[in-house]
Design an enzyme around this catalytic site. Structure first.
Site, PDB file in Angstrom:
ATOM      1  N   ARG A 121     -35.276  42.471  44.000  1.00 57.35           N
ATOM      2  CA  ARG A 121     -36.422  42.880  44.938  1.00 57.35           C
ATOM      3  C   ARG A 121     -37.724  42.367  44.229  1.00 57.35           C
ATOM      4  NH1 ARG A 121     -33.592  47.573  44.230  1.00 57.35           N
ATOM      5  NH2 ARG A 121     -32.600  48.383  45.876  1.00 57.35           N
ATOM      6  N   LYS A 143     -45.826  31.289  51.088  1.00 52.47           N
ATOM      7  CA  LYS A 143     -44.917  31.402  52.212  1.00 52.47           C
ATOM      8  C   LYS A 143     -43.541  30.769  51.709  1.00 52.47           C
ATOM      9  CE  LYS A 143     -47.479  31.084  56.643  1.00 52.47           C
ATOM     10  NZ  LYS A 143     -47.250  30.227  57.929  1.00 52.47           N
ATOM     11  N   GLU A 185     -51.479  15.848  56.156  1.00 52.46           N
ATOM     12  CA  GLU A 185     -52.108  17.060  55.886  1.00 52.46           C
ATOM     13  C   GLU A 185     -53.352  16.990  55.228  1.00 52.46           C
ATOM     14  OE1 GLU A 185     -50.229  19.427  57.192  1.00 52.46           O
ATOM     15  OE2 GLU A 185     -48.058  19.047  57.154  1.00 52.46           O
ATOM     16  N   LYS A 227     -56.924  24.860  50.805  1.00 50.63           N
ATOM     17  CA  LYS A 227     -55.735  25.859  51.192  1.00 50.63           C
ATOM     18  C   LYS A 227     -55.904  26.941  50.562  1.00 50.63           C
ATOM     19  CE  LYS A 227     -51.390  26.809  52.291  1.00 50.63           C
ATOM     20  NZ  LYS A 227     -50.065  26.303  52.617  1.00 50.63           N
ATOM     21  N   GLU A 237     -51.575  35.554  57.561  1.00 55.33           N
ATOM     22  CA  GLU A 237     -51.649  35.145  58.914  1.00 55.33           C
ATOM     23  C   GLU A 237     -51.930  36.415  59.816  1.00 55.33           C
ATOM     24  OE1 GLU A 237     -48.904  31.942  59.012  1.00 55.33           O
ATOM     25  OE2 GLU A 237     -49.508  31.498  61.132  1.00 55.33           O
ATOM     26  N   ARG A 242     -55.684  31.764  58.848  1.00 56.46           N
ATOM     27  CA  ARG A 242     -54.961  30.796  58.421  1.00 56.46           C
ATOM     28  C   ARG A 242     -54.116  29.791  59.742  1.00 56.46           C
ATOM     29  NH1 ARG A 242     -50.707  32.391  53.427  1.00 56.46           N
ATOM     30  NH2 ARG A 242     -49.516  30.428  53.439  1.00 56.46           N
ATOM     31  N   ASN A 246     -52.618  25.288  61.813  1.00 58.84           N
ATOM     32  CA  ASN A 246     -51.470  24.607  62.474  1.00 58.84           C
ATOM     33  C   ASN A 246     -52.136  23.600  63.495  1.00 58.84           C
ATOM     34  OD1 ASN A 246     -49.353  26.566  61.551  1.00 58.84           O
ATOM     35  ND2 ASN A 246     -50.416  28.203  62.648  1.00 58.84           N
ATOM     36  N   HIS A 249     -49.875  21.071  64.742  1.00 61.68           N
ATOM     37  CA  HIS A 249     -48.577  21.206  64.405  1.00 61.68           C
ATOM     38  C   HIS A 249     -47.746  21.957  65.753  1.00 61.68           C
ATOM     39  CE1 HIS A 249     -49.340  20.815  60.504  1.00 61.68           C
ATOM     40  NE2 HIS A 249     -48.473  21.107  59.927  1.00 61.68           N
ATOM     41  N   HIS A 253     -44.196  20.053  66.098  1.00 56.98           N
ATOM     42  CA  HIS A 253     -42.911  20.698  66.141  1.00 56.98           C
ATOM     43  C   HIS A 253     -42.245  20.454  67.316  1.00 56.98           C
ATOM     44  CE1 HIS A 253     -44.945  24.229  63.204  1.00 56.98           C
ATOM     45  NE2 HIS A 253     -44.367  23.017  62.470  1.00 56.98           N
ATOM     46  N   HIS A 266     -42.132  15.102  58.904  1.00 61.13           N
ATOM     47  CA  HIS A 266     -42.958  16.252  59.314  1.00 61.13           C
ATOM     48  C   HIS A 266     -44.662  15.611  59.338  1.00 61.13           C
ATOM     49  CE1 HIS A 266     -44.823  19.925  59.862  1.00 61.13           C
ATOM     50  NE2 HIS A 266     -45.851  19.892  58.873  1.00 61.13           N
TER      51      HIS A 266
HETATM   52  N1  LIG Z   1     -44.241  27.164  52.719  1.00 59.40           N
HETATM   53  C1  LIG Z   1     -45.189  26.542  53.363  1.00 59.40           C
HETATM   54  O1  LIG Z   1     -46.184  26.854  53.453  1.00 59.40           O
HETATM   55  C2  LIG Z   1     -44.785  25.169  53.728  1.00 59.40           C
HETATM   56  C3  LIG Z   1     -45.729  24.344  53.976  1.00 59.40           C
HETATM   57  C4  LIG Z   1     -45.311  23.011  54.557  1.00 59.40           C
HETATM   58  C5  LIG Z   1     -44.162  22.556  54.365  1.00 59.40           C
HETATM   59  N2  LIG Z   1     -43.172  23.413  54.128  1.00 59.40           N
HETATM   60  C6  LIG Z   1     -41.744  22.770  53.996  1.00 59.40           C
HETATM   61  O2  LIG Z   1     -41.682  21.791  52.944  1.00 59.40           O
HETATM   62  C7  LIG Z   1     -40.546  21.295  53.430  1.00 59.40           C
HETATM   63  C8  LIG Z   1     -41.026  19.795  53.482  1.00 59.40           C
HETATM   64  O3  LIG Z   1     -41.502  19.386  52.008  1.00 59.40           O
HETATM   65  P1  LIG Z   1     -41.621  18.148  51.506  1.00 59.40           P
HETATM   66  O4  LIG Z   1     -42.053  17.080  52.493  1.00 59.40           O
HETATM   67  O5  LIG Z   1     -42.122  18.121  50.037  1.00 59.40           O
HETATM   68  O6  LIG Z   1     -39.737  17.385  51.640  1.00 59.40           O
HETATM   69  P2  LIG Z   1     -38.842  17.556  50.464  1.00 59.40           P
HETATM   70  O7  LIG Z   1     -38.827  18.825  49.585  1.00 59.40           O
HETATM   71  O8  LIG Z   1     -37.606  17.478  51.380  1.00 59.40           O
HETATM   72  O9  LIG Z   1     -39.035  16.316  49.718  1.00 59.40           O
HETATM   73  C9  LIG Z   1     -38.982  14.923  50.152  1.00 59.40           C
HETATM   74  C10 LIG Z   1     -37.999  14.005  49.512  1.00 59.40           C
HETATM   75  O10 LIG Z   1     -38.561  13.598  48.157  1.00 59.40           O
HETATM   76  C11 LIG Z   1     -37.699  13.778  47.268  1.00 59.40           C
HETATM   77  N3  LIG Z   1     -38.562  13.832  46.056  1.00 59.40           N
HETATM   78  C12 LIG Z   1     -39.292  15.032  45.742  1.00 59.40           C
HETATM   79  N4  LIG Z   1     -40.205  15.007  44.592  1.00 59.40           N
HETATM   80  C13 LIG Z   1     -39.993  13.648  44.330  1.00 59.40           C
HETATM   81  C14 LIG Z   1     -40.532  12.798  43.409  1.00 59.40           C
HETATM   82  N5  LIG Z   1     -41.702  13.143  42.734  1.00 59.40           N
HETATM   83  N6  LIG Z   1     -40.193  11.512  43.348  1.00 59.40           N
HETATM   84  C15 LIG Z   1     -39.235  10.978  44.036  1.00 59.40           C
HETATM   85  N7  LIG Z   1     -38.512  11.799  45.068  1.00 59.40           N
HETATM   86  C16 LIG Z   1     -38.834  13.225  45.198  1.00 59.40           C
HETATM   87  C17 LIG Z   1     -37.009  14.756  47.607  1.00 59.40           C
HETATM   88  O11 LIG Z   1     -35.650  14.910  46.913  1.00 59.40           O
HETATM   89  C18 LIG Z   1     -36.772  14.651  49.123  1.00 59.40           C
HETATM   90  O12 LIG Z   1     -35.703  13.671  49.250  1.00 59.40           O
HETATM   91  C19 LIG Z   1     -40.012  21.661  54.853  1.00 59.40           C
HETATM   92  O13 LIG Z   1     -38.821  22.252  54.508  1.00 59.40           O
HETATM   93  C20 LIG Z   1     -41.362  22.350  55.064  1.00 59.40           C
HETATM   94  O14 LIG Z   1     -40.587  23.482  56.079  1.00 59.40           O
HETATM   95  C21 LIG Z   1     -43.372  24.728  53.567  1.00 59.40           C
HETATM   96 ZN   LIG Z   2     -47.445  20.721  58.011  1.00 63.05          ZN
END
Ligand SMILES: NC(=O)c1ccc[n+]([C@@H]2O[C@H](COP(=O)([O-])OP(=O)(O)OC[C@H]3O[C@@H](n4cnc5c(N)ncnc54)[C@H](O)[C@@H]3O)[C@@H](O)[C@H]2O)c1
Ligand SMILES: [Zn+2]
Length: 362
Positions: A121, A143, A185, A227, A237, A242, A246, A249, A253, A266
């Protein structure tokens, strides 16, 4: 080094530490909060490097460490992977005095955060973002979630971290395309909240592309602060504040879905989506006519796309259908976050479909 305090009620307030070479501080900070054991959940791409540095820092502070490696890629935000990690925690008799430490991009941050939110939990989680997207966005704000075959982020929880450590030196190993994608971003924060920051980005675009440490530090710090401020105003949200995040976005999407996940990163989809949103706002007379080109110029200088030209033709009917289903649209009417000037956006409902078609046609 900069420390940004995210102010929520005391049990959910935390520090976002931004700096160079700061991973060694994690052990001290975590042990100061009473942590005695830590599960370090790291992306396979960084577990031997940044993950290991984090584990060493924890061990140096007398914290017992259990390392867990997660395969790289969006596929790890799955029920199966969450189940595997829950199982590992259960095997190790993890209790609420054990802290999770997530080391990686948004994928590992969202997965580890969700596992921490749900196991026993809720156990504490610390975020150590190693992608630009994670440092400026996903690691901050609580999130968490995983994907289902039916859609992205369909299962999740709000679960604020106990702290965030954004080490910009960790970005040195990030592939160029991933890094640049994160800059979309960063531009978004300037457009929605901060005209001075937008102008600063225009003046420093080349240094940012080159990952010059001083410029990168400022971009991460300012983005994280913006942020954090919006999360403080609208943690779950609810108030609508917040929703500004978007911007671009709803379009993005739709592009990601229609192009097939993986074709567009993305941030690339967000870059094109912001271009569409700005042109839509100008077309509606809500934004001065010269601003879309100014935003496009900055986005292009950062090495990001501003049109679908390189993506191949996407069907406008399909894009409109996806956008009408978007969480942000009420009653299947088209609804967008649109700029009214650089640094301010509003949620605009009931947008005329013909205008959106015009914008999609370029
Ligand atoms: N929670 C939130 O508020 C929120 C906001 C935006 C995005 N997201 C989520 O985040 C995800 C995307 O995140 P991301 O863009 O970081 O992608 P990711 O976590 O897939 O990382 C991108 C790539 O970089 C590699 N990597 C990570 N750090 C590295 C480093 N220092 N050196 C070399 N390679 C490295 C990873 O293995 C991966 O292949 C999506 O699932 C999205 O839905 C969440
Ligand atoms: Zn985004």
């Amino acid at each position: 080094m900069a420390v940004i305090r995210l102010h929520l009620p005391p049990d959910r307030s935390y520090d976002i530490v931004c700096g160079r070479g700061i991973l060694g501080q994690i052990g001290g900070r975590l042990s100061a909060t009473g942590g005695r054991r830590a599960v370090v959940i790291a992306d396979a791409a960084v577990s031997a490097t940044h993950g290991r540095r984090v584990a060493e820092s924890l061990a140096d502070s007398g914290i017992q460490v259990l390392p867990v490696e997660i395969p790289a890629g969006e596929g790890s935000k799955s029920v199966a992977e969450a189940g595997r990690v829950w199982g590992l925690l259960a095997d190790q008799a993890v209790d609420r005095n054990t802290h999770v430490v997530a080391v990686g991009g948004g994928v590992v941050g969202d997965l580890a955060g969700f596992v921490a939110a749900t196991f026993a939990r809720g156990i504490p989680v610390w975020q150590v973002p190693t992608t630009l997207v994670a440092q400026v966005d996903s690691a901050i704000g609580g999130k968490t979630g995983i994907n289902l075959p039916a859609g992205k982020n369909l299962v999740g929880a709000f679960w604020q971290p106990s702290g965030v450590f954004a080490d910009i030196d960790a970005l040195a190993t990030l592939p160029h395309r991933e890094y640049v994608s994160g800059l979309a971003e960063v531009v978004k924060y300037g457009m929605i909240f901060d005209p001075d920051f937008f102008a600063w980005l225009e003046a420093n675009a080349a240094d940012l592309v080159a990952r010059s440490p001083d410029q990168l530090m400022h971009a991460v710090e300012r983005s994280a602060a913006l942020k954090a401020a919006v999360v403080e105003r609208d943690e779950r949200e609810i108030t609508g504040a917040r929703a500004a995040l978007n911007y671009g976005h709803t379009f993005a999407h739709a592009f990601e879905t229609a192009a097939g996940y993986g074709r567009l990163l993305h941030g690339e989809a967000v870059a094109i989506g912001m271009s569409c949103a700005a042109r839509l706002a100008a077309d509606m007379g809500r934004l001065a006519a010269d601003i879309p080109a100014r935003q496009d110029a900055l986005v292009a200088r950062l090495g990001l796309p501003v049109s679908l030209a390189g993506v191949g033709p996407l069907d406008a009917d399909e894009l409109l259908a996806i956008m009408a289903r978007d969480k942000k649209s009420l009653d299947r009417r088209l609804r967008f976050v649109l700029p009214s000037r650089i640094g301010a956006v509003a949620l605009v409902g009931d947008v005329d479909e013909a205008r959106v078609r015009r914008v999609l046609a370029g």
